[in-house]
Scaffold this active site. Structure first.
Site, mmCIF file in Angstrom:
data_model
loop_
_atom_site.group_PDB
_atom_site.id
_atom_site.type_symbol
_atom_site.label_atom_id
_atom_site.label_comp_id
_atom_site.label_asym_id
_atom_site.label_seq_id
_atom_site.Cartn_x
_atom_site.Cartn_y
_atom_site.Cartn_z
ATOM 1 N N THR A 1 0.945 -1.084 0.038
ATOM 2 C CA THR A 1 -0.072 -0.010 -0.086
ATOM 3 C C THR A 1 0.821 1.199 -0.094
ATOM 4 O OG1 THR A 1 -1.876 -1.015 1.207
ATOM 5 C CG2 THR A 1 -1.730 1.273 1.338
ATOM 6 N N SER B 1 2.882 -7.346 1.854
ATOM 7 C CA SER B 1 1.740 -6.347 2.532
ATOM 8 C C SER B 1 0.508 -6.712 1.651
ATOM 9 C CB SER B 1 2.114 -4.868 2.811
ATOM 10 O OG SER B 1 1.286 -4.534 3.690
ATOM 11 N N LEU B 2 -0.152 -5.565 1.163
ATOM 12 C CA LEU B 2 -1.462 -5.885 0.357
ATOM 13 C C LEU B 2 -0.820 -6.686 -0.903
ATOM 14 C CD1 LEU B 2 -4.136 -5.036 -0.282
ATOM 15 C CD2 LEU B 2 -3.474 -3.111 -1.258
ATOM 16 N N ASP C 1 6.217 -6.890 13.802
ATOM 17 C CA ASP C 1 5.169 -6.016 12.701
ATOM 18 C C ASP C 1 4.088 -5.358 13.630
ATOM 19 O OD1 ASP C 1 3.457 -5.054 10.939
ATOM 20 O OD2 ASP C 1 3.927 -6.677 9.637
ATOM 21 N N HIS D 1 7.297 -3.931 10.103
ATOM 22 C CA HIS D 1 6.298 -4.221 8.779
ATOM 23 C C HIS D 1 7.162 -4.207 7.667
ATOM 24 C CE1 HIS D 1 2.729 -5.033 6.429
ATOM 25 N NE2 HIS D 1 2.975 -3.750 5.825
#
Length: 248
Positions: free
Chosen positions: A18, A84-85, A202, A229
């Protein structure tokens, strides 16, 4: 759609997270792969120079976009790394077009959208964009890194690591997708070799989410990295080693 292709060899599709681009998340890692791989770096809708209609985003749409970039690079199945995304997009890609995906590496992803702690974090991230770009940037930066790593960054290194953490409408649509996306039903359908990588410290997407993704994909491998993260910036060597060891 904007994308970049570098190197030679079997295809390696790197899907960003993201608010980032392929270059922001992976540009500094390219030389670790391009000696043996054709690396495909797409910027899906909401990121970089890719232009779309500004409507709410869907995982199906983004999966088709990143695989479209892979189709331009090679006719052979590709290995896919999603961060991530991007991990959710990678799962959707493997579920929609399994013939195009050879292996998966899923980094700092998640499966569900009903975790209250994660929802609080994402909702605050989204709402701060309407209050103050500076607060938005500071808040997300606190969640991206471990405290010790962030404390030792100078301003220039910080800007390079987070890509400026700027507010834009594309990033906000990606955050909103991250709030609503749920891929639990897709996980049992993944039948390609898969490595799930969790980030032990994270604070944006707690590591328990990576563990759940691993448990949901039959036969998947799992490891954890000592990182916050944003592992491509905080622990790049460990991440590259994990990816290369699995893919090779």
């Amino acid at each position: 759609m904007h994308y970049r292709i570098e190197g030679q060899g079997p295809g390696l599709l790197l899907v960003h997270g993201t608010g980032a681009t392929g270059d922001v998340n992976y540009g500094h890692l390219l030389e670790k792969f391009t000696d043996q791989r054709t690396v495909i770096l797409p910027d899906y809708a909401g990121s970089g120079d890719t232009v779309d209609d500004g409507q709410p985003l869907a995982l199906e749409q983004l999966a088709d976009q990143v695989l479209g970039a892979a189709d331009e690079a090679t006719d052979e199945p590709v290995d896919v790394v999603g961060f991530s995304l991007g991990a959710l997009i990678a799962v959707m890609a493997a579920a929609r077009r399994p013939e195009r995906v050879r292996r998966l590496v899923l980094v700092a992803g998640w499966a569900r959208n009903d975790d209250l702690r994660k929802r609080l974090g994402f909702n605050l991230w989204r709402r701060l964009a309407d209050v103050s770009p500076e607060l938005y940037s500071h808040y997300i930066s606190l969640l991206l890194f471990t405290p010790g790593f962030l404390a030792n960054l100078d301003a220039e290194a910080f800007d390079e690591a987070v890509g400026g953490a700027a507010v834009n409408e594309g990033t906000l649509r990606q955050i909103e997708l991250g709030l609503e996306a749920d891929i639990r039903k897709l996980l049992p359908r993944i039948d390609v070799p898969t490595l799930v990588v969790g980030c032990r410290h994270d604070q944006l997407v707690p590591v328990e989410h990576s563990r759940e993704v691993h448990e949901g994909i039959p036969g998947s491998a799992y490891l954890e990295i000592e990182s916050g993260h944003l592992v491509p910036a905080e622990a790049p060597d460990e991440l590259v080693a994990a990816i290369r060891n699995f893919l090779d």
